[in-house]
Design a protein around this motif. Structure first.
Motif, short mmCIF file in Angstrom:
data_model
loop_
_atom_site.label_atom_id
_atom_site.label_comp_id
_atom_site.label_asym_id
_atom_site.label_seq_id
_atom_site.Cartn_x
_atom_site.Cartn_y
_atom_site.Cartn_z
N SER A 158 1.34 5.61 -0.56
CA SER A 158 0.70 6.91 -0.41
C SER A 158 0.55 7.61 -1.76
O SER A 158 1.49 7.60 -2.57
CB SER A 158 1.52 7.79 0.53
OG SER A 158 1.06 9.13 0.49
N LEU A 161 0.84 -1.19 0.00
CA LEU A 161 0.00 0.00 0.00
C LEU A 161 0.88 1.24 0.00
O LEU A 161 1.77 1.37 0.84
CB LEU A 161 -0.93 -0.02 1.21
CG LEU A 161 -1.89 -1.22 1.15
CD1 LEU A 161 -1.75 -2.05 2.40
CD2 LEU A 161 -3.31 -0.78 0.93
N ILE A 204 2.53 5.73 4.60
CA ILE A 204 1.19 5.82 5.17
C ILE A 204 1.18 5.44 6.64
O ILE A 204 2.01 4.67 7.11
CB ILE A 204 0.18 4.95 4.40
CG1 ILE A 204 0.43 3.46 4.68
CG2 ILE A 204 0.24 5.21 2.92
CD1 ILE A 204 -0.68 2.57 4.16
N CYS A 242 -6.39 5.71 6.01
CA CYS A 242 -7.32 4.76 5.38
C CYS A 242 -8.76 5.12 5.70
O CYS A 242 -9.06 5.59 6.80
CB CYS A 242 -7.01 3.34 5.84
SG CYS A 242 -5.36 2.77 5.37
N ALA A 263 -6.92 -2.14 -2.42
CA ALA A 263 -6.59 -1.82 -1.03
C ALA A 263 -7.61 -2.38 -0.05
O ALA A 263 -7.25 -2.96 0.99
CB ALA A 263 -6.49 -0.31 -0.87
N LEU A 282 -6.36 4.38 -0.82
CA LEU A 282 -6.59 4.04 0.58
C LEU A 282 -7.95 4.49 1.08
O LEU A 282 -8.43 4.00 2.10
CB LEU A 282 -5.49 4.66 1.44
CG LEU A 282 -4.05 4.39 0.99
CD1 LEU A 282 -3.08 5.19 1.85
CD2 LEU A 282 -3.73 2.91 1.06
N PRO A 339 -1.77 3.78 8.84
CA PRO A 339 -3.07 3.15 8.61
C PRO A 339 -4.24 3.81 9.33
O PRO A 339 -5.31 4.01 8.75
CB PRO A 339 -2.87 1.72 9.10
CG PRO A 339 -1.40 1.49 9.00
CD PRO A 339 -0.76 2.81 9.29
N ALA A 387 -8.25 -1.58 8.60
CA ALA A 387 -6.83 -1.55 8.22
C ALA A 387 -5.93 -1.88 9.41
O ALA A 387 -5.00 -2.69 9.30
CB ALA A 387 -6.47 -0.18 7.66
#
Length: 387
Positions: free
Chosen positions: A83, A81, A322, A328, A306, A110, A324, A334
């Motif tokens: 950004s 994942l 990121i 998210c 995602a 996200l 979470p 997440a």
């Protein structure tokens, strides 16, 4: 002050894009560079604790752990994942590296939960016209957008447009405060936004002589407001439908998108998407998507998006840029998935005390922020800006 210490942020001179304006949010963003929770040194987990180590040890540790998951559980058990604030060059290198390892699960979206039309109709975050042209649009419909927060410079252009006579309408889950007046607005509960747009589409169809019916819904707004919007979009003036971040994050996003495209087809209005992050268009072009490679080329064997990566509780996660619980759309989902994972590799600028990364990461690799490294960002009108 020490040499190299950033003390202010100023806009790059470009009349066509920003007219030398800069939002307060961006002007004072440099203060976060000196936050106490900046990640400063590589760390690996020993037992239940994260311990500081040298870069060579940390990189070897991370590489070995990810490869072990791939060899033991398959590459399908690794989720990457990234950004949407990362530079284009970084996004391209990340997707190239993980795909070389056989990993297909990579995504930057996200804050999206509905991916129903993902393969057939990938969303490219774009205004679809030059930013300066916003001032000359006759009608603008905002769907799920607090434009003042999402894109302050676009809000500035819309304010100038209203002063010149532009009609701006909104269908939003909240009655947001804008810096310009709205000609008409519909404030609907999130669960009612689809019904509201369906009713608007029916009115557009009826106006076009194609009939159509609409469902009643409990809205803070009237049928006359919807009729005003339908009449304006159905005229011969230039119109734009803007999907904001709340619409893209909506559980029925795909249906909202299809309705907006129908309205666009019937009225000639353009459709724009205001994506999340400073470089969402760059993420699409770089191929940071589970079913698209560089240049947004369709891939034969797509990975997980995602939302699916978190829902399926994978064995390993690689998180790049990121946090979470902050980045998210469903922080609980997440966080739970990441804390349950066997391996969590985080390339991050921040390590919040008591945060998910501190609790769950098996390896922390500090990375620089936007102000500390160069790269290319693609803005919402498609312009490439390199620093």
């Amino acid at each position: 002050l020490r040499r190299g210490h950033i003390v202010r942020v100023v806009p790059r001179e470009n009349e066509r894009i920003n007219e030398i304006w800069l939002s307060d949010r961006d002007r004072f963003s440099y203060q976060g560079l000196y936050s106490e929770d900046r990640a400063q040194q590589p760390m690996i987990r020993v037992g239940s604790e994260l311990r500081v180590t040298d870069w060579e040890t940390a990189v070897q540790f991370a590489t070995r752990r990810v490869k072990e998951v791939v060899e033991t559980h398959s590459a399908e058990q690794v989720g990457v994942l990234v950004s949407p604030n990362l530079a284009l060059e970084d996004l391209y290198l990340v997707q190239k590296l993980v795909r070389a390892l056989g990993i297909s699960n990579i995504d930057y979206r996200l804050r999206q939960v509905d991916f129903s039309n993902d393969q057939e109709n990938i969303t490219y975050p774009s205004l679809g016209l030059p930013i300066a042209d916003l001032e000359h649009i006759d009608n603008v419909l905002l769907i799920g957008s607090n434009i003042r927060v999402e894109q302050p410079m676009l809000a500035h252009r819309l304010r100038k447009a209203v002063m010149r006579g532009t009609n701006i309408f909104a269908i939003n889950p909240r009655d947001f405060t804008f810096t310009f007046s709205l000609t008409a607005k519909i404030t609907a509960r999130p669960s009612e936004m689809l019904a509201s747009l369906s009713r608007l589409a029916a009115m557009v169809a009826k106006r076009a002589g194609q009939g159509g019916t609409s469902n009643e819904s409990h809205l803070e707004g009237s049928e006359s407001d919807e009729q005003i919007i339908a009449d304006a979009l159905g005229g011969d003036r230039r119109s734009l439908i803007v999907f904001g971040q709340l619409a893209i994050a909506h559980p029925a996003y795909s249906q909202l998108q299809l309705l907006a495209q129908y309205i666009s087809h019937q009225t000639g209005a353009s459709v724009a998407y205001v994506g999340d992050g400073a470089n969402a268009p760059g993420a699409v072009i770089a191929g940071a998507l589970p079913g698209r490679g560089p240049g947004a080329k369709l891939l034969q064997s797509p990975g997980l998006n995602a939302q699916a990566m978190f829902s399926k509780n994978l064995k390993a996660y690689v998180l790049i840029g990121i946090e979470p619980e902050l980045d998210c759309v469903n922080p609980g989902l997440a966080s739970d998935a990441i804390e349950a994972a066997q391996e969590v590799l985080a390339l991050t600028s921040y390590l919040r005390p008591g945060g998910v990364l501190e609790r769950a990461a098996t390896c922390i690799l500090p990375v620089s922020t936007y102000a500390e490294s160069g790269g290319t960002l693609i803005n919402i009108e498609g312009g490439w800006q390199t620093s």
